[in-house]
Design a protein around this motif. Structure first.
Motif, PDB file in Angstrom:
ATOM      1  N   VAL A   1       0.862  -1.182   0.000  1.00 38.46           N
ATOM      2  CA  VAL A   1       0.000   0.000   0.000  1.00 38.46           C
ATOM      3  C   VAL A   1       0.888   1.219   0.000  1.00 38.46           C
ATOM      4  O   VAL A   1       1.721   1.385   0.883  1.00 38.46           O
ATOM      5  CB  VAL A   1      -0.920  -0.005   1.237  1.00 38.46           C
ATOM      6  CG1 VAL A   1      -1.760   1.257   1.262  1.00 38.46           C
ATOM      7  CG2 VAL A   1      -1.796  -1.235   1.233  1.00 38.46           C
TER       8      VAL A   1
ATOM      9  N   ASN B   1      -2.873   1.199  -7.282  1.00 37.52           N
ATOM     10  CA  ASN B   1      -4.199   1.787  -7.402  1.00 37.52           C
ATOM     11  C   ASN B   1      -5.087   1.022  -8.378  1.00 37.52           C
ATOM     12  O   ASN B   1      -6.312   0.954  -8.198  1.00 37.52           O
ATOM     13  CB  ASN B   1      -4.090   3.259  -7.808  1.00 37.52           C
ATOM     14  CG  ASN B   1      -3.688   4.138  -6.640  1.00 37.52           C
ATOM     15  OD1 ASN B   1      -3.970   3.812  -5.481  1.00 37.52           O
ATOM     16  ND2 ASN B   1      -3.016   5.250  -6.925  1.00 37.52           N
TER      17      ASN B   1
ATOM     18  N   ARG C   1      -6.434  -1.667  -6.336  1.00 39.52           N
ATOM     19  CA  ARG C   1      -7.525  -1.177  -5.489  1.00 39.52           C
ATOM     20  C   ARG C   1      -8.836  -1.130  -6.279  1.00 39.52           C
ATOM     21  O   ARG C   1      -9.893  -1.543  -5.779  1.00 39.52           O
ATOM     22  CB  ARG C   1      -7.210   0.228  -4.968  1.00 39.52           C
ATOM     23  CG  ARG C   1      -6.156   0.296  -3.879  1.00 39.52           C
ATOM     24  CD  ARG C   1      -5.880   1.738  -3.502  1.00 39.52           C
ATOM     25  NE  ARG C   1      -7.079   2.414  -3.030  1.00 39.52           N
ATOM     26  CZ  ARG C   1      -7.216   3.742  -2.992  1.00 39.52           C
ATOM     27  NH1 ARG C   1      -6.247   4.523  -3.438  1.00 39.52           N
ATOM     28  NH2 ARG C   1      -8.334   4.272  -2.522  1.00 39.52           N
TER      29      ARG C   1
ATOM     30  N   LEU D   1     -13.335   1.749  -2.471  1.00 41.52           N
ATOM     31  CA  LEU D   1     -12.098   2.493  -2.697  1.00 41.52           C
ATOM     32  C   LEU D   1     -11.820   3.489  -1.570  1.00 41.52           C
ATOM     33  O   LEU D   1     -10.667   3.850  -1.321  1.00 41.52           O
ATOM     34  CB  LEU D   1     -12.179   3.242  -4.031  1.00 41.52           C
ATOM     35  CG  LEU D   1     -12.209   2.362  -5.285  1.00 41.52           C
ATOM     36  CD1 LEU D   1     -12.503   3.205  -6.514  1.00 41.52           C
ATOM     37  CD2 LEU D   1     -10.894   1.624  -5.452  1.00 41.52           C
TER      38      LEU D   1
ATOM     39  N   ASN E   1     -10.096   0.908   1.007  1.00 40.28           N
ATOM     40  CA  ASN E   1      -9.116  -0.149   0.749  1.00 40.28           C
ATOM     41  C   ASN E   1      -7.695   0.327   0.521  1.00 40.28           C
ATOM     42  O   ASN E   1      -6.788  -0.482   0.272  1.00 40.28           O
ATOM     43  CB  ASN E   1      -9.569  -1.075  -0.396  1.00 40.28           C
ATOM     44  CG  ASN E   1      -9.519  -0.405  -1.772  1.00 40.28           C
ATOM     45  OD1 ASN E   1      -9.117   0.751  -1.919  1.00 40.28           O
ATOM     46  ND2 ASN E   1      -9.932  -1.161  -2.780  1.00 40.28           N
ATOM     47  N   ALA E   2      -7.450   1.635   0.601  1.00 38.21           N
ATOM     48  CA  ALA E   2      -6.067   2.109   0.493  1.00 38.21           C
ATOM     49  C   ALA E   2      -5.234   1.608   1.660  1.00 38.21           C
ATOM     50  O   ALA E   2      -4.025   1.486   1.549  1.00 38.21           O
ATOM     51  CB  ALA E   2      -6.027   3.626   0.438  1.00 38.21           C
TER      52      ALA E   2
END
Length: 493
Positions: free
Chosen positions: A7, A32, A35, A143, A146-147
């Motif tokens: 991440v 990303n 993600r 989104l 979930n970062a």
């Protein structure tokens, strides 16, 4: 065996009018993309449709095939089957494959007509249409969180050995699909010369291949993969297509057919190399379906599209519906109303008898069929067919400009436009009184109408520090005067 993606930070990912786009290696990173794929996986799991699989396609941009593989690794880690294109293919092939397979969703790695430094992530609904607001909102909710969550992934080779991955080539199935509604043999037998410009994109080779084996003469330029797009934005409008227009004007061509970088947008030019603008193409396609095919089903257009649609609707007794900008609104409205066609200002056209999503290749085939039918009716060359069309639909002089604003000043500019124009918009444009002002449903701008159907639209961007000014008028002089007035409004002059 699974691996865990690292991440790197909390990039804010928001799906706009046509997916999420960002600069490669800045915000558009493998993490990303994973993600986004995780958001799609979460959505189809919650829908209980994961076993139906997800279709994945990608364009010719830098590293698109690798970003597509990264997305696939996230899905198969959840045991969601994927069908991934065997090479770069037009975006609409994802829509076609989703429909044909009954898949739960589609993913396309593409930034469409954006500058070459960008890439993007599009989502397709089970209908083949662009993911609608509810679907995208559900993905964006994932989104938002979930970062900070490690995202599982499974090597594609391992998943392929387990039967979770299929490679597909859509051409033969797509050709059969097109033949249901387009007489390809009649097009192949035409005695005309056509220049095709796919702008280095994934549309390269598709029109010549669909029309091969006949007497029609197809010459295609910009065929090779070039992630730089020759330094142009791969959008089929001027000045990006000026080389094609010059070749048509200097050569022995009857018309030109144009595509954008991912081949979901269409364009055209007449035998003189005169560009046929996007609003004209909207009207021409609607005229073709009504006049030459005899169809009367509804038509859906975006708020920044042509007034000719309403005039043609009155002439042919066709209901016309208007939506906010973006096929995420147009596609669902097409399905809701049983529309035969949906059209956006930027050159994207979808068709009820085909797909409720943009398909530039199909739209170009319909334009070719239209001009051949006009030729048979004695309206030839193409410029004569265009002149006749405007006798039916009325005049259309169109222009769009992007007014760039200093990023630091942009919030104040937006507030001024969205608040002040509501209270005191212009009373006249091009010397004519404004008879109606309409606020956009998306709350990002206003549209001003004159009595003759001319209009000016001012729309603020939600992702960039710019304001788009659109106009359609009954003369070139009125068009230019209205664009100037729009720019003055944006700049507060």
């Amino acid at each position: 065996m699974s691996a865990t993606a690292g991440v790197i930070g909390a990039t804010s990912i928001v799906f706009g009018t046509d997916g999420w786009r960002a600069r490669i290696a800045d915000e558009f990173t493998f993490d990303n993309v994973r993600r986004c794929a995780d958001g799609v996986a979460e959505y189809v799991d919650r829908q209980g449709s994961g076993d139906r699989g997800v279709v994945i396609a990608y364009d010719r941009r830098f590293a698109s095939e690798h970003f597509a593989a990264a997305a696939a690794e996230v899905l198969v880690a959840r045991d969601i089957p994927v069908a991934i294109a065997h090479e770069a293919v037009p975006t609409q092939m994802s829509s076609y494959e989703v429909v044909e397979r009954g898949a739960a969703a589609g993913i396309v790695i593409t930034a469409s007509h954006n500058p070459w430094v960008d890439n993007g992530f599009k989502v397709k609904a089970p209908s083949g249409a662009a993911g609608g607001p509810e679907m995208l909102a559900a993905i964006e909710s994932r989104l938002a969180v979930n970062a900070g969550i490690p995202i599982e992934r499974r090597p594609l080779a391992d998943a392929e050995a387990a039967g979770l991955v299929e490679r597909f080539d859509p051409f033969e199935g797509y050709e059969r699909f097109v033949r249901r509604t387009v007489d390809l043999d009649a097009l192949r037998a035409a005695d005309v010369s056509v220049l095709v410009d796919p702008l280095y994109g994934v549309g390269s080779g598709w029109i010549p291949r669909l029309l091969r084996g006949g007497t029609i003469r197809i010459h295609e330029i910009h065929q090779e993969r070039n992630p730089y797009f020759g330094g142009l934005n791969p959008e089929p409008i001027r000045p990006n297509v000026d080389e094609a227009l010059r070749l048509i004007a200097d050569g022995d061509y009857d018309l030109g057919l144009l595509l954008d970088g991912d081949a979901d947008r269409a364009g055209a030019a007449d035998e003189r190399g005169t560009f046929i603008h996007q609003l004209q193409v909207t009207g021409l396609l609607m005229y073709y379906l009504a006049e030459h095919r005899g169809w009367r089903d509804p038509v859906v257009v975006s708020v920044n599209n042509t007034s000719m649609a309403a005039r043609l609707g009155e002439r042919y007794d066709i209901a016309t519906h208007e939506t906010p900008v973006g096929f995420k609104f147009i596609g669902p409205k097409m399905i809701e109303t049983g529309a035969m066609m949906g059209a956006e200002e930027s050159g994207g056209f979808g068709f009820g008898m085909h797909l409720p999503e943009r398909d530039g290749i199909y739209a170009d085939l319909l334009l070719l069929d239209l001009f051949l039918r006009e030729k048979a009716a004695g309206r030839w060359p193409v410029s004569s067919a265009i002149a006749h069309f405007h006798e039916v639909a009325g005049p259309s002089f169109y222009r769009r400009i992007d007014v760039h604003v200093d990023r630091a000043e942009y919030p104040d500019v937006k507030r001024r436009l969205l608040v002040d124009l509501a209270a005191a918009g212009p009373s006249e444009l091009a010397g004519e009184p404004v008879i109606r002002t309409v606020g956009l449903d998306t709350n990002d701008g206003y549209k001003f109408f004159l009595a003759d159907g001319s209009w000016l639209l001012i729309r603020t961007s939600g992702t960039e520090p710019l304001v788009r000014v659109y106009t359609e008028a009954t003369s070139s002089e009125a068009r230019d005067a209205m664009v100037d007035a729009g720019e003055r409004l944006v700049r507060g002059r």
